[in-house]
Design an enzyme around this catalytic site. Sequence first.
Site, PDB file in Angstrom:
ATOM      1  N   LYS A  52      68.872 102.972   7.449  1.00 19.95           N
ATOM      2  CA  LYS A  52      67.970 103.833   6.653  1.00 19.95           C
ATOM      3  C   LYS A  52      68.494 103.942   5.223  1.00 19.95           C
ATOM      4  O   LYS A  52      69.655 104.304   5.009  1.00 19.95           O
ATOM      5  CB  LYS A  52      67.879 105.237   7.269  1.00 19.95           C
ATOM      6  CG  LYS A  52      66.999 106.186   6.470  1.00 19.95           C
ATOM      7  CD  LYS A  52      66.797 107.503   7.198  1.00 19.95           C
ATOM      8  CE  LYS A  52      67.802 108.568   6.866  1.00 19.95           C
ATOM      9  NZ  LYS A  52      67.699 109.139   5.515  1.00 19.95           N
ATOM     10  N   ASP A  99      63.353 105.521   3.415  1.00 21.84           N
ATOM     11  CA  ASP A  99      63.095 106.963   3.602  1.00 21.84           C
ATOM     12  C   ASP A  99      62.919 107.622   2.229  1.00 21.84           C
ATOM     13  O   ASP A  99      63.805 108.326   1.765  1.00 21.84           O
ATOM     14  CB  ASP A  99      64.276 107.558   4.378  1.00 21.84           C
ATOM     15  CG  ASP A  99      64.168 109.052   4.599  1.00 21.84           C
ATOM     16  OD1 ASP A  99      63.048 109.596   4.538  1.00 21.84           O
ATOM     17  OD2 ASP A  99      65.222 109.694   4.834  1.00 21.84           O
ATOM     18  N   LYS A 103      59.925 109.348   1.462  1.00 25.22           N
ATOM     19  CA  LYS A 103      59.024 110.502   1.668  1.00 25.22           C
ATOM     20  C   LYS A 103      58.019 110.639   0.522  1.00 25.22           C
ATOM     21  O   LYS A 103      58.002 111.636  -0.212  1.00 25.22           O
ATOM     22  CB  LYS A 103      59.819 111.801   1.806  1.00 25.22           C
ATOM     23  CG  LYS A 103      60.828 111.802   2.946  1.00 25.22           C
ATOM     24  CD  LYS A 103      61.505 113.155   3.079  1.00 25.22           C
ATOM     25  CE  LYS A 103      62.527 113.206   4.189  1.00 25.22           C
ATOM     26  NZ  LYS A 103      63.753 112.410   3.948  1.00 25.22           N
ATOM     27  N   ASP A 149      52.023 112.236  -3.218  1.00 23.73           N
ATOM     28  CA  ASP A 149      51.364 112.132  -4.526  1.00 23.73           C
ATOM     29  C   ASP A 149      49.873 111.962  -4.258  1.00 23.73           C
ATOM     30  O   ASP A 149      49.424 112.069  -3.104  1.00 23.73           O
ATOM     31  CB  ASP A 149      51.947 110.922  -5.296  1.00 23.73           C
ATOM     32  CG  ASP A 149      51.936 111.140  -6.811  1.00 23.73           C
ATOM     33  OD1 ASP A 149      50.871 111.539  -7.337  1.00 23.73           O
ATOM     34  OD2 ASP A 149      52.961 110.907  -7.453  1.00 23.73           O
ATOM     35  N   THR A 159      63.157 120.391   7.890  1.00 18.73           N
ATOM     36  CA  THR A 159      63.920 121.284   8.779  1.00 18.73           C
ATOM     37  C   THR A 159      64.797 122.251   7.984  1.00 18.73           C
ATOM     38  O   THR A 159      65.321 123.204   8.547  1.00 18.73           O
ATOM     39  CB  THR A 159      64.797 120.478   9.753  1.00 18.73           C
ATOM     40  OG1 THR A 159      65.491 119.482   9.004  1.00 18.73           O
ATOM     41  CG2 THR A 159      63.971 119.831  10.834  1.00 18.73           C
ATOM     42  N   ARG A 170      76.708 110.413   9.392  1.00 23.52           N
ATOM     43  CA  ARG A 170      78.153 110.607   9.291  1.00 23.52           C
ATOM     44  C   ARG A 170      78.980 110.317  10.537  1.00 23.52           C
ATOM     45  O   ARG A 170      80.097 109.817  10.393  1.00 23.52           O
ATOM     46  CB  ARG A 170      78.437 112.022   8.757  1.00 23.52           C
ATOM     47  CG  ARG A 170      78.061 112.135   7.286  1.00 23.52           C
ATOM     48  CD  ARG A 170      77.862 113.545   6.842  1.00 23.52           C
ATOM     49  NE  ARG A 170      76.666 114.128   7.450  1.00 23.52           N
ATOM     50  CZ  ARG A 170      76.276 115.382   7.270  1.00 23.52           C
ATOM     51  NH1 ARG A 170      76.984 116.186   6.499  1.00 23.52           N
ATOM     52  NH2 ARG A 170      75.174 115.827   7.840  1.00 23.52           N
TER      53      ARG A 170
HETATM   54  O1  C5P Z   1      74.960 112.341   8.581  1.00 26.70           O
HETATM   55  P1  C5P Z   1      73.764 112.781   9.400  1.00 26.70           P
HETATM   56  O2  C5P Z   1      73.742 112.195  10.795  1.00 26.70           O
HETATM   57  O3  C5P Z   1      73.591 114.281   9.412  1.00 26.70           O
HETATM   58  O4  C5P Z   1      72.531 112.132   8.626  1.00 26.70           O
HETATM   59  C1  C5P Z   1      71.214 112.393   8.992  1.00 26.70           C
HETATM   60  C2  C5P Z   1      70.253 111.744   8.046  1.00 26.70           C
HETATM   61  O5  C5P Z   1      68.946 112.175   8.365  1.00 26.70           O
HETATM   62  C3  C5P Z   1      70.470 112.058   6.571  1.00 26.70           C
HETATM   63  O6  C5P Z   1      70.095 110.893   5.821  1.00 26.70           O
HETATM   64  C4  C5P Z   1      69.521 113.200   6.308  1.00 26.70           C
HETATM   65  O7  C5P Z   1      69.057 113.245   4.997  1.00 26.70           O
HETATM   66  C5  C5P Z   1      68.371 112.834   7.254  1.00 26.70           C
HETATM   67  N1  C5P Z   1      67.558 113.973   7.676  1.00 26.70           N
HETATM   68  C6  C5P Z   1      68.075 115.080   8.318  1.00 26.70           C
HETATM   69  N2  C5P Z   1      67.261 116.109   8.702  1.00 26.70           N
HETATM   70  C7  C5P Z   1      65.972 116.045   8.461  1.00 26.70           C
HETATM   71  C8  C5P Z   1      65.422 114.941   7.830  1.00 26.70           C
HETATM   72  C9  C5P Z   1      66.257 113.913   7.439  1.00 26.70           C
HETATM   73  O8  C5P Z   1      69.269 115.133   8.565  1.00 26.70           O
HETATM   74  N3  C5P Z   1      65.217 117.022   8.880  1.00 26.70           N
END
Ligand code: C5P
Length: 233
Positions: free
Chosen positions: A34, A61, A63, A66, A120, A211
């Site tokens: 992603k 990603d 999003k 517009d 979220t 992460r």
């Molecule tokens: O590092 P981690 O597993 O938390 O990364 C989750 C990814 O999903 C990040 O790129 C974050 O921006 C994205 N994301 C999220 N929660 C959302 C929408 C997107 O963590 N509601």
Amino acid sequence: MNQISPVVIALDFKDKASTLNLVNQLQPELCRLKVGKELFVRCGPDLVKELIGKGFDVFLDLKFYDIPNTVAAACEAAADLGVWMVNVHASGGRKMMQAARKAISGTSQKPLLIGVTVLTSLSRQDIAETGLDIEPELQVLRLANLARDSGLDGVVCSPLEAELLKQEVAEDFCLVTPGVRPAGSDVGDQQRIMTPSQALLAGSDYLVIGRPITASKNPLKALEAIIADCQIS
Ligand code: C5P
């Protein structure tokens, strides 16, 4: 394994060197990637093309939100890049989503078109301040139904909403879920989490995980452990 795992690795890196350092340890048979706003703004479409050139399916990603004409053109540009998945805000409305659908349908790549429902990060009070006095879960359901009716392939949602959306929207509606953490790993700033196998059992189709893999000393080993957990479901 003859199918790519449901894992989509969030490449939340600041530069190309760190991104490629991780990606060169992975194989496209194991996971998808992603690319979000930070990496795209820093490294642009050339890096996306490079990742695709290495054989990976890429979720762009960005999003989009517009007027319909602009979002349609951006989606067409994403499809021309060769991405596997692209997303738009469902709150942009039916006409915007239909325009995006139409633009993508005219391309040869036809990436999956996914809607973002309610971020979220927004609480009930945050949503009320924007003029929507409604439970976030109801708004998620409303926007997911609107996304399906507008021809989208699925939505991004919390794994905690997956079961409801599979039941109330459609069994074959594609659910892309962040907020996934392997058992025992650092949760970071994620709050409402599920393990990979729990998320898949709840109805998630793709798990966006950053992460726990990208910050691991051995990313491939971390990915393989997550894939093993996926197979429990
Ligand atoms: O590092 P981690 O597993 O938390 O990364 C989750 C990814 O999903 C990040 O790129 C974050 O921006 C994205 N994301 C999220 N929660 C959302 C929408 C997107 O963590 N509601």
